[in-house]
Scaffold this motif. Structure first.
Motif, PDB file in Angstrom:
ATOM      1  N   ASN A 121     -46.151   1.621 -46.304  1.00  0.00           N
ATOM      2  CA  ASN A 121     -47.112   0.723 -46.959  1.00  0.00           C
ATOM      3  C   ASN A 121     -47.680  -0.266 -45.943  1.00  0.00           C
ATOM      4  O   ASN A 121     -46.931  -1.025 -45.319  1.00  0.00           O
ATOM      5  N   THR A 122     -48.995  -0.234 -45.796  1.00  0.00           N
ATOM      6  CA  THR A 122     -49.678  -1.119 -44.849  1.00  0.00           C
ATOM      7  C   THR A 122     -50.484  -2.156 -45.613  1.00  0.00           C
ATOM      8  O   THR A 122     -51.316  -1.813 -46.453  1.00  0.00           O
ATOM      9  N   THR A 123     -50.222  -3.422 -45.334  1.00  0.00           N
ATOM     10  CA  THR A 123     -50.937  -4.518 -45.990  1.00  0.00           C
ATOM     11  C   THR A 123     -51.999  -5.066 -45.045  1.00  0.00           C
ATOM     12  O   THR A 123     -51.677  -5.466 -43.922  1.00  0.00           O
ATOM     13  N   PRO A 124     -53.269  -5.075 -45.467  1.00  0.00           N
ATOM     14  CA  PRO A 124     -54.313  -5.621 -44.583  1.00  0.00           C
ATOM     15  C   PRO A 124     -54.149  -7.128 -44.417  1.00  0.00           C
ATOM     16  O   PRO A 124     -53.665  -7.825 -45.312  1.00  0.00           O
ATOM     17  N   ALA A 125     -54.545  -7.613 -43.271  1.00  0.00           N
ATOM     18  CA  ALA A 125     -54.480  -9.058 -43.024  1.00  0.00           C
ATOM     19  C   ALA A 125     -55.499  -9.772 -43.912  1.00  0.00           C
ATOM     20  O   ALA A 125     -56.554  -9.225 -44.232  1.00  0.00           O
ATOM     21  N   GLN A 150     -49.042 -16.969 -46.576  1.00  0.00           N
ATOM     22  CA  GLN A 150     -48.096 -17.778 -45.812  1.00  0.00           C
ATOM     23  C   GLN A 150     -48.767 -18.203 -44.513  1.00  0.00           C
ATOM     24  O   GLN A 150     -49.401 -17.383 -43.835  1.00  0.00           O
ATOM     25  N   TRP A 151     -48.600 -19.474 -44.175  1.00  0.00           N
ATOM     26  CA  TRP A 151     -49.238 -20.044 -42.982  1.00  0.00           C
ATOM     27  C   TRP A 151     -48.198 -20.301 -41.901  1.00  0.00           C
ATOM     28  O   TRP A 151     -47.069 -20.714 -42.171  1.00  0.00           O
ATOM     29  N   SER A 175     -50.854 -14.944 -43.237  1.00  0.00           N
ATOM     30  CA  SER A 175     -50.558 -13.564 -43.641  1.00  0.00           C
ATOM     31  C   SER A 175     -50.599 -13.486 -45.163  1.00  0.00           C
ATOM     32  O   SER A 175     -50.561 -14.505 -45.856  1.00  0.00           O
ATOM     33  N   GLN A 176     -50.678 -12.238 -45.676  1.00  0.00           N
ATOM     34  CA  GLN A 176     -50.535 -12.032 -47.108  1.00  0.00           C
ATOM     35  C   GLN A 176     -49.468 -10.958 -47.337  1.00  0.00           C
ATOM     36  O   GLN A 176     -49.174 -10.141 -46.459  1.00  0.00           O
ATOM     37  N   THR A 177     -48.890 -10.962 -48.542  1.00  0.00           N
ATOM     38  CA  THR A 177     -47.838 -10.008 -48.880  1.00  0.00           C
ATOM     39  C   THR A 177     -48.220  -9.239 -50.135  1.00  0.00           C
ATOM     40  O   THR A 177     -48.545  -9.850 -51.160  1.00  0.00           O
ATOM     41  N   GLY A 180     -44.314  -6.308 -51.500  1.00  0.00           N
ATOM     42  CA  GLY A 180     -43.167  -6.630 -50.671  1.00  0.00           C
ATOM     43  C   GLY A 180     -43.393  -6.474 -49.184  1.00  0.00           C
ATOM     44  O   GLY A 180     -42.453  -6.621 -48.399  1.00  0.00           O
ATOM     45  N   CYS A 181     -44.624  -6.151 -48.763  1.00  0.00           N
ATOM     46  CA  CYS A 181     -44.912  -5.927 -47.344  1.00  0.00           C
ATOM     47  C   CYS A 181     -45.846  -7.008 -46.821  1.00  0.00           C
ATOM     48  O   CYS A 181     -46.974  -7.165 -47.327  1.00  0.00           O
ATOM     49  N   GLU A 182     -45.394  -7.743 -45.812  1.00  0.00           N
ATOM     50  CA  GLU A 182     -46.210  -8.798 -45.220  1.00  0.00           C
ATOM     51  C   GLU A 182     -47.149  -8.216 -44.169  1.00  0.00           C
ATOM     52  O   GLU A 182     -46.762  -7.341 -43.388  1.00  0.00           O
ATOM     53  N   SER A 183     -48.371  -8.708 -44.146  1.00  0.00           N
ATOM     54  CA  SER A 183     -49.391  -8.210 -43.213  1.00  0.00           C
ATOM     55  C   SER A 183     -49.255  -8.856 -41.844  1.00  0.00           C
ATOM     56  O   SER A 183     -48.440  -9.767 -41.630  1.00  0.00           O
TER      57      SER A 183
END
Length: 204
Positions: A121-125, A150-151, A175-177, A180-183
């Motif tokens: 699972n890939t999370t875009p920034a 999250q900053w 970043s964004q999550t 469950g996957c953080e970018s």
């Protein structure tokens, strides 16, 4: 005696000893085989016939759970849960969803290759623009487009900043999550303009 048998699976042979017909060997290709074995003794031509069914043996493995891009991915087992050894291709990739093929070492026992797809699972920034504030701004005042933001004050590693952390001019990273996957982190240039307090003297 017997003549030349026909219809036997590849890898299997027939023998005739002490008036007994024996079929032996290890088949290499699964399938249903109808065989005929000519018998040369007795009164006139006759044959022994029958059917052999060879079922394929399928290697079985425990499915690897989905993972986040960049997360550790342990080597796949080279022995299946039902005892078949072999190798996997291509090389493991923890950055993209990939289908891997297990090829058994032995060509016997009608063992065929199997595949396993491991989902990554890939999370875009998130997206964000440069931002300017006056005086007493905090991390909570920063804005970006994304989910569960999250900053940070570093591009990698570090600990997420609390919303009450005072901002200073410089680069921040967000970043964004998802699932469950953080970018990866997006850099945001922040400028904080501090206005000096006015000065005054006592007046009458």
């Amino acid at each position: 005696g017997i003549g030349n048998a026909t219809g036997l699976p590849i890898g299997m042979t027939v023998s005739y000893i002490n008036n007994s017909i024996t079929i032996s060997g290890v088949a290499t290709v699964a399938g249903t085989y109808n065989y005929t074995i000519p018998l040369t003794a007795g009164c006139g031509p006759t044959s022994a016939t029958g059917t052999i069914i060879i079922n394929p043996m399928t290697p079985t493995f425990t499915q690897v759970a989905d993972l986040c891009a960049g997360a550790p991915l342990d080597p796949l087992p080279t022995t299946s849960t039902n005892g078949i050894t072999g190798t996997w291709t291509p090389a493991l990739n923890n950055l993209a969803t990939t289908t891997y093929t297990f090829t058994p070492n032995a060509v016997l026992w009608c063992v065929y290759p199997v595949t396993m797809t491991i989902n990554v699972n890939t999370t875009p920034a998130p997206t964000a623009d440069a931002q300017t504030f006056c005086n007493n701004a905090m991390v909570a005042n920063l804005a970006a487009s994304g989910t569960t933001l999250q900053w940070y004050d570093t591009e990698e590693d570090g600990i997420a900043l609390a919303g009450t952390t005072a901002l200073v001019s410089g680069n921040y990273f967000v970043s964004q999550t998802l699932n469950g996957c953080e970018s990866l982190r997006t850099m945001v240039v922040v400028t904080v303009n501090v206005t000096d307090m006015p000065t005054a003297t006592a007046q009458t």
